[in-house]
Design a protein around this motif. Structure first.
Motif, PDB file in Angstrom:
ATOM      1  N   ASN A   3       0.861  -1.186   0.000  1.00 52.37           N
ATOM      2  CA  ASN A   3       0.000   0.000   0.000  1.00 52.37           C
ATOM      3  C   ASN A   3       0.898   1.238   0.000  1.00 52.37           C
ATOM      4  O   ASN A   3       1.738   1.398   0.878  1.00 52.37           O
ATOM      5  N   GLU A   4       0.715   2.057  -0.952  1.00 48.18           N
ATOM      6  CA  GLU A   4       1.501   3.300  -1.037  1.00 48.18           C
ATOM      7  C   GLU A   4       0.761   4.433  -0.345  1.00 48.18           C
ATOM      8  O   GLU A   4      -0.466   4.534  -0.437  1.00 48.18           O
ATOM      9  N   ILE A   5       1.547   5.252   0.311  1.00 46.54           N
ATOM     10  CA  ILE A   5       0.959   6.427   0.962  1.00 46.54           C
ATOM     11  C   ILE A   5       1.144   7.602   0.018  1.00 46.54           C
ATOM     12  O   ILE A   5       2.243   7.876  -0.463  1.00 46.54           O
ATOM     13  N   ASN A   6       0.077   8.328  -0.195  1.00 47.70           N
ATOM     14  CA  ASN A   6       0.132   9.478  -1.088  1.00 47.70           C
ATOM     15  C   ASN A   6       0.830  10.621  -0.346  1.00 47.70           C
ATOM     16  O   ASN A   6       0.320  11.156   0.623  1.00 47.70           O
ATOM     17  N   ALA A   7       2.029  10.983  -0.786  1.00 48.67           N
ATOM     18  CA  ALA A   7       2.804  12.053  -0.145  1.00 48.67           C
ATOM     19  C   ALA A   7       2.834  13.304  -1.013  1.00 48.67           C
ATOM     20  O   ALA A   7       3.665  14.181  -0.815  1.00 48.67           O
ATOM     21  N   GLY A   8       1.921  13.435  -1.912  1.00 48.92           N
ATOM     22  CA  GLY A   8       1.896  14.583  -2.811  1.00 48.92           C
ATOM     23  C   GLY A   8       1.669  15.894  -2.084  1.00 48.92           C
ATOM     24  O   GLY A   8       2.236  16.928  -2.435  1.00 48.92           O
ATOM     25  N   SER A   9       0.873  15.888  -1.034  1.00 51.14           N
ATOM     26  CA  SER A   9       0.596  17.143  -0.332  1.00 51.14           C
ATOM     27  C   SER A   9       1.605  17.421   0.775  1.00 51.14           C
ATOM     28  O   SER A   9       1.554  18.466   1.417  1.00 51.14           O
ATOM     29  N   ALA A  11       4.812  18.096   0.559  1.00 48.24           N
ATOM     30  CA  ALA A  11       5.644  19.245   0.188  1.00 48.24           C
ATOM     31  C   ALA A  11       4.886  20.540   0.416  1.00 48.24           C
ATOM     32  O   ALA A  11       5.462  21.536   0.876  1.00 48.24           O
ATOM     33  N   ASP A  12       3.592  20.555   0.144  1.00 51.20           N
ATOM     34  CA  ASP A  12       2.780  21.759   0.372  1.00 51.20           C
ATOM     35  C   ASP A  12       2.709  22.084   1.865  1.00 51.20           C
ATOM     36  O   ASP A  12       2.827  23.242   2.268  1.00 51.20           O
ATOM     37  N   ILE A  13       2.559  21.072   2.690  1.00 55.35           N
ATOM     38  CA  ILE A  13       2.473  21.284   4.138  1.00 55.35           C
ATOM     39  C   ILE A  13       3.814  21.807   4.662  1.00 55.35           C
ATOM     40  O   ILE A  13       3.854  22.752   5.463  1.00 55.35           O
ATOM     41  N   ALA A  14       4.915  21.230   4.225  1.00 56.96           N
ATOM     42  CA  ALA A  14       6.243  21.690   4.653  1.00 56.96           C
ATOM     43  C   ALA A  14       6.472  23.133   4.223  1.00 56.96           C
ATOM     44  O   ALA A  14       7.003  23.944   4.988  1.00 56.96           O
ATOM     45  N   PHE A  15       6.069  23.470   3.026  1.00 53.05           N
ATOM     46  CA  PHE A  15       6.221  24.844   2.536  1.00 53.05           C
ATOM     47  C   PHE A  15       5.389  25.801   3.372  1.00 53.05           C
ATOM     48  O   PHE A  15       5.858  26.888   3.752  1.00 53.05           O
TER      49      PHE A  15
END
Length: 175
Positions: A3-9, A11-15
């Motif tokens: 199961n892959e975790i979607n880490a697309g957001s 980078a937005d949270i870190a920014f």
């Protein structure tokens, strides 16, 4: 099966966190001694014009001891001695004419504590502050402060100019 975790957001949270901390952080400025430096000159200063009676020399050694005009002195007495010198460098009886040629020369040893340097500098500056306040009360009936209009402050400082010459520190035994 993975199961892959979607880490697309991520980078937005870190920014957004980075922006938040940049905006909310207050940068503390170090405060130092405000000193107006003379303009740069390639010419050597002409020290032959200097009259010794107009110079109030303060030497601070590596043991934080003061030598004021050739005599050992305590920091506690420095302000009063400096005031007396600035107000009356020629030992005149008439104090109506304030000096414009009084020079305070401060020289430290490289081993002098910074705390002692600041103490000495503050005492010398306090002597001028008290003289400016006395002159301001005499002329305008109020203390010399930021509330005093600038043209009045300039007039007082033209009568009693702040002249503090700081020589380069020397190491013990150096001439």
């Amino acid at each position: 099966m993975s199961n892959e975790i979607n880490a697309g957001s991520m980078a937005d949270i870190a920014f957004l966190l980075l922006i938040f901390f940049l905006v909310t952080t207050q940068i503390v400025e170090d405060k130092g001694i405000m000193v107006k430096l003379p303009p740069w000159s390639e010419d050597e200063p002409d020290i032959t014009k200097l009259n010794k009676r107009n110079v109030f020399s303060v030497l601070v050694n590596a043991q934080n001891q003061l030598l004021v005009r050739g005599e050992f002195e305590e920091v506690a007495n420095l302000k009063e001695k400096a005031k007396e010198f600035i107000a009356n460098p020629k030992k005149r009886e008439d104090l109506a004419e304030m000096p414009t040629k009084a020079i305070i020369s401060l020289k430290n040893d490289r081993g002098t504590n910074y705390e002692t340097y600041l103490e000495v500098y503050n005492e010398l500056k306090a002597a001028y502050n008290e003289l400016w306040s006395e002159e301001s009360r005499k002329l305008y009936g109020k203390d010399y402060s930021e509330d005093l209009p600038i043209h009045m402050r300039k007039e007082i400082r033209s009568k009693i100019p702040f002249v503090l010459s700081e020589a380069e520190p020397t190491a013990f035994g150096e001439e």
